[in-house]
Scaffold this motif. Sequence first.
Motif, PDB file in Angstrom:
ATOM      1  N   LEU A   1       0.826  -1.213   0.000  1.00 48.02           N
ATOM      2  CA  LEU A   1       0.000   0.000   0.000  1.00 48.02           C
ATOM      3  C   LEU A   1       0.859   1.262   0.000  1.00 48.02           C
ATOM      4  O   LEU A   1       0.510   2.261  -0.629  1.00 48.02           O
ATOM      5  CB  LEU A   1      -0.923  -0.017   1.228  1.00 48.02           C
ATOM      6  N   ALA A   2       2.004   1.198   0.686  1.00 46.56           N
ATOM      7  CA  ALA A   2       2.887   2.369   0.743  1.00 46.56           C
ATOM      8  C   ALA A   2       3.443   2.687  -0.645  1.00 46.56           C
ATOM      9  O   ALA A   2       3.546   3.856  -1.031  1.00 46.56           O
ATOM     10  CB  ALA A   2       4.017   2.118   1.730  1.00 46.56           C
TER      11      ALA A   2
ATOM     12  N   SER B   1       0.638   4.184  -2.699  1.00 47.45           N
ATOM     13  CA  SER B   1       0.359   5.556  -2.259  1.00 47.45           C
ATOM     14  C   SER B   1       1.461   6.506  -2.722  1.00 47.45           C
ATOM     15  O   SER B   1       1.190   7.639  -3.128  1.00 47.45           O
ATOM     16  CB  SER B   1       0.245   5.607  -0.736  1.00 47.45           C
ATOM     17  N   GLY B   2       2.699   6.044  -2.652  1.00 44.91           N
ATOM     18  CA  GLY B   2       3.821   6.874  -3.092  1.00 44.91           C
ATOM     19  C   GLY B   2       3.738   7.194  -4.576  1.00 44.91           C
ATOM     20  O   GLY B   2       3.913   8.343  -4.999  1.00 44.91           O
TER      21      GLY B   2
ATOM     22  N   LEU C   1       1.041   7.159  -6.341  1.00 43.08           N
ATOM     23  CA  LEU C   1      -0.127   8.019  -6.527  1.00 43.08           C
ATOM     24  C   LEU C   1       0.210   9.474  -6.190  1.00 43.08           C
ATOM     25  O   LEU C   1      -0.225  10.406  -6.883  1.00 43.08           O
ATOM     26  CB  LEU C   1      -1.285   7.527  -5.654  1.00 43.08           C
ATOM     27  N   ALA C   2       1.008   9.668  -5.133  1.00 38.15           N
ATOM     28  CA  ALA C   2       1.410  11.023  -4.757  1.00 38.15           C
ATOM     29  C   ALA C   2       2.232  11.665  -5.876  1.00 38.15           C
ATOM     30  O   ALA C   2       2.051  12.847  -6.194  1.00 38.15           O
ATOM     31  CB  ALA C   2       2.205  10.987  -3.453  1.00 38.15           C
TER      32      ALA C   2
ATOM     33  N   GLY D   1      -0.104  12.629  -8.600  1.00 39.91           N
ATOM     34  CA  GLY D   1      -0.889  13.799  -8.186  1.00 39.91           C
ATOM     35  C   GLY D   1      -0.075  15.074  -8.319  1.00 39.91           C
ATOM     36  O   GLY D   1      -0.566  16.091  -8.823  1.00 39.91           O
TER      37      GLY D   1
ATOM     38  N   LEU E   1       0.269  15.979 -11.947  1.00 40.45           N
ATOM     39  CA  LEU E   1      -0.958  16.597 -12.470  1.00 40.45           C
ATOM     40  C   LEU E   1      -1.046  18.058 -12.037  1.00 40.45           C
ATOM     41  O   LEU E   1      -1.378  18.940 -12.834  1.00 40.45           O
ATOM     42  CB  LEU E   1      -2.176  15.839 -11.954  1.00 40.45           C
TER      43      LEU E   1
ATOM     44  N   ALA F   1      -3.283   8.277 -13.050  1.00 38.52           N
ATOM     45  CA  ALA F   1      -3.614   8.670 -11.672  1.00 38.52           C
ATOM     46  C   ALA F   1      -4.911   8.002 -11.223  1.00 38.52           C
ATOM     47  O   ALA F   1      -5.008   7.524 -10.081  1.00 38.52           O
ATOM     48  CB  ALA F   1      -3.737  10.193 -11.584  1.00 38.52           C
ATOM     49  N   ILE F   2      -5.897   7.943 -12.115  1.00 34.89           N
ATOM     50  CA  ILE F   2      -7.175   7.311 -11.752  1.00 34.89           C
ATOM     51  C   ILE F   2      -6.963   5.824 -11.466  1.00 34.89           C
ATOM     52  O   ILE F   2      -7.452   5.286 -10.466  1.00 34.89           O
ATOM     53  CB  ILE F   2      -8.211   7.518 -12.878  1.00 34.89           C
TER      54      ILE F   2
ATOM     55  N   GLY G   1      -5.102   5.404  -8.270  1.00 29.89           N
ATOM     56  CA  GLY G   1      -6.006   5.748  -7.171  1.00 29.89           C
ATOM     57  C   GLY G   1      -6.960   4.607  -6.854  1.00 29.89           C
ATOM     58  O   GLY G   1      -7.214   4.299  -5.687  1.00 29.89           O
TER      59      GLY G   1
ATOM     60  N   THR H   1      -5.023   1.935  -5.042  1.00 28.79           N
ATOM     61  CA  THR H   1      -4.761   2.350  -3.653  1.00 28.79           C
ATOM     62  C   THR H   1      -6.025   2.231  -2.807  1.00 28.79           C
ATOM     63  O   THR H   1      -5.982   1.710  -1.685  1.00 28.79           O
ATOM     64  CB  THR H   1      -4.260   3.805  -3.631  1.00 28.79           C
ATOM     65  N   ALA H   2      -7.129   2.695  -3.352  1.00 30.41           N
ATOM     66  CA  ALA H   2      -8.386   2.615  -2.602  1.00 30.41           C
ATOM     67  C   ALA H   2      -8.783   1.163  -2.365  1.00 30.41           C
ATOM     68  O   ALA H   2      -9.355   0.828  -1.330  1.00 30.41           O
ATOM     69  CB  ALA H   2      -9.491   3.341  -3.373  1.00 30.41           C
TER      70      ALA H   2
ATOM     71  N   LEU I   1      -6.888  -0.213   0.639  1.00 36.72           N
ATOM     72  CA  LEU I   1      -7.041   0.479   1.925  1.00 36.72           C
ATOM     73  C   LEU I   1      -7.831  -0.277   2.995  1.00 36.72           C
ATOM     74  O   LEU I   1      -7.579  -0.090   4.181  1.00 36.72           O
ATOM     75  CB  LEU I   1      -7.710   1.837   1.704  1.00 36.72           C
TER      76      LEU I   1
END
Lengths: 59, 380
Positions: free
Chosen positions: B216-217, B220-221, B223-224, B227, B230, B247-248, B251, B254-255, B258
């Motif tokens: 997950l990390a 998330s990284g 994805l950041a 982001g 963008l 990104a979608i 995301g 990642t979701a 979670l």
Amino acid sequence: MNTRIDVTAAVLGLLALLLAGLGMWESFGTINWSVVGLAAPISLVIIGLLGLAWSKPKS
Amino acid sequence: MTNTPALRRDRHDARIGGVCAALARSWGVDLKLVRIGTIILTVITSGLAIAGYFALWLLIPPVGSDKIPVRRWLPFTRNWTDTQLVVVVVSLSIVFAALMTGVAPGGLVVIGIVTLIIASGMHRPKQQPTTAPAPLVRHVEPPRTEFELAARAWENRMSVVYTGVPLHLMPTAAPSVPAKPSGSSGKVWFSVVAGFGAVWGVLYYIGLRNAPVPALAYASGFLAVLGLALLSSVRRPKRPFGLASAAIMTGLVTAFMLPNAQMIDRVIPESSVLIVTSEAQLSDSMYLGSGRNSIDLSELELTEDLDVTYTADVGEITIVLPHDVNTTVHSFVDVGEIVHDGRSLKGIDREDTLTNETDPDAPLLEIEIHLDVGRIEVQK
């Protein structure tokens, strides 16, 4: 500067950063869902309003 | 304020019926935002927003017309006032949607309010043009010299004159030189790749020094990084190719990763607590369904080796192992977390084995746990 902002990119970018922050929080700690429950809707409202403001045509 | 244009559906911008395009133009917001908002509204109202969409489609006239579509198809409505028509169409849409989806009146109120707000904007007075139309002469390439800039301004001015536009509506300012693109989308993607590498390196270093870093990390990284890319490209003339899609997708991944025990605690109530003290209470295979299940084997006494399988869909399974029995636990989770004696393993398609041998001569209890989404915790 008269350059228009790419609103879709801006909103998507902000949402991506929020979700990434949530993922990092879960990875290296324990998410406090009561905080998320309060912060998430506020953040979404702010981002939505920013999107609306940015997409208004400039006079 | 009556500066906003009247609601009119335009076939050229339409994906389905042109309702989102009409709203976007009337409100002066980005069409994509309205479409995304419509999709979100459809999801959170369990499809009720679709009824609102069709109500608007029936009520909003097309471009170049003041006639409400439903009046053309149903002649007997031509004698009704606009208010009567709006109320009847919205009411019928709500009744139809409620019958089809069975959703509580809360969602209906949303559609009713939205529809009435929109309906109130249908008959704004038409605005007279206060500015000149766009020049007919268009150039793909930006002007390279001041002379070319002036020549194009004159060309535009003449083209407007030839169309018969009054002189006082002619554009007076010279066309501005378009801003040069600040770089190709390739540069952004190179930055993204470098960002991915940096995130990967940092997380790998953290993993070497501390506990293993969950998948997950990494998601998330990445994805950041996407982001930030963008956000850094919002002033570019053209969005870097594939960046929003990437990104979608990241995301969504990642979701998807979670869900964890605390979230499940909030949405799934406690369903069962099973205390097992004898072999007779154990079956080879047990389906636990969804929910929070606690199985206490701490007082279990065995006389022979035994295999047990627990299967569940969504939720949490907590198993307390017996003290005086050798145990081997195999845990499998599709999405979620496995906690074996305090050791946590999060992510997708996770499995782990915990062995607890207290006495070589004692019988062995072999437990297999399969969970689709949620958390498995085994305590010694």
